[in-house]
Design an enzyme around this catalytic site. Structure first.
Site, PDB file in Angstrom:
ATOM      1  N   LYS A 120       0.826  -1.202   0.000  1.00  0.00           N
ATOM      2  CA  LYS A 120       0.000   0.000   0.000  1.00  0.00           C
ATOM      3  C   LYS A 120       0.864   1.258   0.000  1.00  0.00           C
ATOM      4  O   LYS A 120       0.636   2.189  -0.780  1.00  0.00           O
ATOM      5  CB  LYS A 120      -0.940   0.017   1.209  1.00  0.00           C
ATOM      6  N   ASP A 138      -6.465   1.211   1.066  1.00  0.00           N
ATOM      7  CA  ASP A 138      -6.515   1.323   2.528  1.00  0.00           C
ATOM      8  C   ASP A 138      -7.907   0.924   2.996  1.00  0.00           C
ATOM      9  O   ASP A 138      -8.707   0.384   2.220  1.00  0.00           O
ATOM     10  CB  ASP A 138      -6.161   2.744   2.967  1.00  0.00           C
TER      11      ASP A 138
END
Length: 218
Positions: A120, A138
């Site tokens: 991420k 997220d």
């Protein structure tokens, strides 16, 4: 969600916010990387509050090493998990100085090898710093993807792959910003604000949340 609905979904978000950006504050790519590492399980607001002072003093990996782990902790002690994050930031700074000439590499596979940098984080850096068509999933994007039907998936990686597959070309660079902001401010976790959502008619979430009743005397 069908292709035409997906296109319209992004088109409306883009119309409202033509140039979406991360809410993290930074002055260069190295500071962006540090800010994203610090933002894990923390709010952008909290990270910005800590890094405003830090980034006035530290602009490069070498400057971070000169500050040292103990010095860094003094700046970021208001951020959750600051001990582990300080250790990772110092370690990744050492690697950048030793192996990359003090520069942040523009390669996701190389980025994820750095301490404290997961997929991420690497996706955020690749997108914000280098304009790559990456999708940093997220909690907000995971929720929005599944709740709306835009990109359903049981894991963040599954949602990311679905976004990579289905996001139309004009929206690929800005997509993860639009989705994060949408999840942060409208499609909230506990109570989505469907009554003011620009894509409510495209969304599969049922029942839609009604507008709150006006307070008496208001």
């Amino acid at each position: 969600m069908k292709k035409d609905a997906i296109f319209e979904f992004y088109r409306r978000l883009a119309e409202l916010n033509p140039s979406p950006e991360t809410e993290l504050e930074y002055g260069n790519i190295y500071q962006l990387l540090v800010a994203v590492v610090l933002s894990a399980q923390a709010t952008d607001v909290g990270v910005n509050k800590a890094t405003r002072r830090l980034f006035r003093e530290v602009e490069t990996p070498q400057a971070m090493l000169d500050l040292g782990e103990a010095g860094l902790k003094e700046y970021i002690k208001t951020i959750g998990l600051f001990n582990a994050k300080a250790k990772n930031v110092i370690a990744l700074s050492e690697i950048l100085v030793r192996d990359h000439g003090g520069q942040v590499p523009a390669d996701r596979d190389t980025l994820v090898e750095l301490p404290g940098v997961g997929r991420k984080t690497a996706n955020v850096v690749m997108n914000c710093a280098f304009g790559a068509e990456t999708f940093a999933v997220d909690t907000h994007i995971f929720r929005v993807g599944n709740r709306t039907g835009l990109a359903p998936g049981k894991t963040p990686l599954a949602v990311e792959k679905r976004l990579e597959k289905d996001t139309p070309a004009p929206f690929r660079v800005g997509a993860h910003h639009w989705l994060i902001l949408h999840g942060r401010y409208i499609c909230k976790a506990r109570t989505p604000e469907c009554w003011r959502c620009p894509v409510a008619d495209l969304c599969r979430y049922k029942p839609k949340t009604p507008a709150p009743k006006a307070k008496r005397g208001a």
